[in-house]
Write an enzyme that holds these catalytic residues in place. Structure first.
Site, PDB file in Angstrom:
ATOM      1  N   ASP A  35     -90.253  28.733 -50.262  1.00 63.30           N
ATOM      2  CA  ASP A  35     -89.016  28.384 -50.960  1.00 63.30           C
ATOM      3  C   ASP A  35     -89.202  28.865 -52.394  1.00 63.30           C
ATOM      4  O   ASP A  35     -89.829  28.188 -53.204  1.00 63.30           O
ATOM      5  CB  ASP A  35     -88.780  26.872 -50.908  1.00 63.30           C
ATOM      6  CG  ASP A  35     -87.487  26.472 -51.592  1.00 63.30           C
ATOM      7  OD1 ASP A  35     -86.492  27.220 -51.473  1.00 63.30           O
ATOM      8  OD2 ASP A  35     -87.461  25.413 -52.247  1.00 63.30           O
TER       9      ASP A  35
ATOM     10  N   GLU B 266     -86.815  32.164 -48.192  1.00 58.53           N
ATOM     11  CA  GLU B 266     -85.396  31.855 -48.347  1.00 58.53           C
ATOM     12  C   GLU B 266     -84.687  33.053 -48.958  1.00 58.53           C
ATOM     13  O   GLU B 266     -85.121  33.586 -49.982  1.00 58.53           O
ATOM     14  CB  GLU B 266     -85.207  30.625 -49.233  1.00 58.53           C
ATOM     15  CG  GLU B 266     -83.742  30.217 -49.339  1.00 58.53           C
ATOM     16  CD  GLU B 266     -83.564  28.932 -50.105  1.00 58.53           C
ATOM     17  OE1 GLU B 266     -83.671  27.859 -49.488  1.00 58.53           O
ATOM     18  OE2 GLU B 266     -83.333  29.018 -51.324  1.00 58.53           O
TER      19      GLU B 266
ATOM     20  N   ASP C  70     -88.955  21.102 -52.773  1.00 61.97           N
ATOM     21  CA  ASP C  70     -89.304  22.511 -52.557  1.00 61.97           C
ATOM     22  C   ASP C  70     -90.343  22.647 -51.439  1.00 61.97           C
ATOM     23  O   ASP C  70     -90.316  23.602 -50.664  1.00 61.97           O
ATOM     24  CB  ASP C  70     -89.871  23.133 -53.842  1.00 61.97           C
ATOM     25  CG  ASP C  70     -88.982  22.862 -55.034  1.00 61.97           C
ATOM     26  OD1 ASP C  70     -88.059  23.642 -55.269  1.00 61.97           O
ATOM     27  OD2 ASP C  70     -89.235  21.846 -55.717  1.00 61.97           O
TER      28      ASP C  70
END
Length: 178
Positions: free
Chosen positions: A7, A68, A141
């Protein structure tokens, strides 16, 4: 399949490793955050992220890195930092010959919770449940990185079948025109 989920972020870059197969039990092998000081020079921050991700790759030896996909946000400086951290993760994977899969936030949310509009608390709760953890990983996160890995494990077989079908179709069309 062993997947490192990333992330991306300049201040907190979530990382998480999950092992499993679609339809089978999932196991968390590690979760954490690569942190950089907000007041450090950009180049130093990117090097710190690179070193952190390399350490995770060395320790956990994933087969795939799921990152991501950066999407447009209203805050240009935030999206730039996210894109830069994302590029570092992709570079680290490419340097080792590892495939990189990009998943949008809504794809990840839908895969893990059933809703592409789920909030961070819902994602954290489902990650906790799916990986049989005693509490949601903190910060968010870290939970998001695990969700990325889970999403990839669950979606990879279908994506591979789709890619094979497209390739076969292209081959068949090429054969007709020859």
């Amino acid at each position: 399949m062993r997947v490192l989920g990333v992330d991306p972020g300049l201040t907190r870059c979530g990382v998480g490793v999950v092992e499993g197969v679609a339809g089978g039990p999932l196991t968390m092998l590690g979760v954490g955050v690569v942190r950089t000081p907000a007041d450090a020079e950009l180049g130093h921050r990117l090097v710190a992220i690179e070193q952190g991700i390399e350490e995770w790759l060395d320790t956990h030896r994933p087969e795939v890195v799921a990152v991501e996909r950066v999407f447009s946000q209203h805050n240009v400086s935030t999206v730039m930092g996210t894109a830069q951290a994302s590029a570092v993760a992709m570079l680290c994977a490419a340097r080792r010959g590892l495939p990189v899969a990009l998943h949008t936030p809504s794809e990840v949310k839908a895969a893990v919770t059933g809703s592409g509009r789920a909030d961070k608390a819902q994602v954290g709760a489902m990650v906790t449940r799916l990986l049989r953890l005693s509490a949601p990983p903190k910060p968010a996160d870290a939970a998001d990185a695990l969700a990325l890995a889970i999403c990839h494990i669950w979606r990879a077989p279908a994506q591979n079948r789709l890619q094979q079908a497209v390739a076969q179709h292209a081959t068949a069309l090429k054969g007709r025109t020859s």
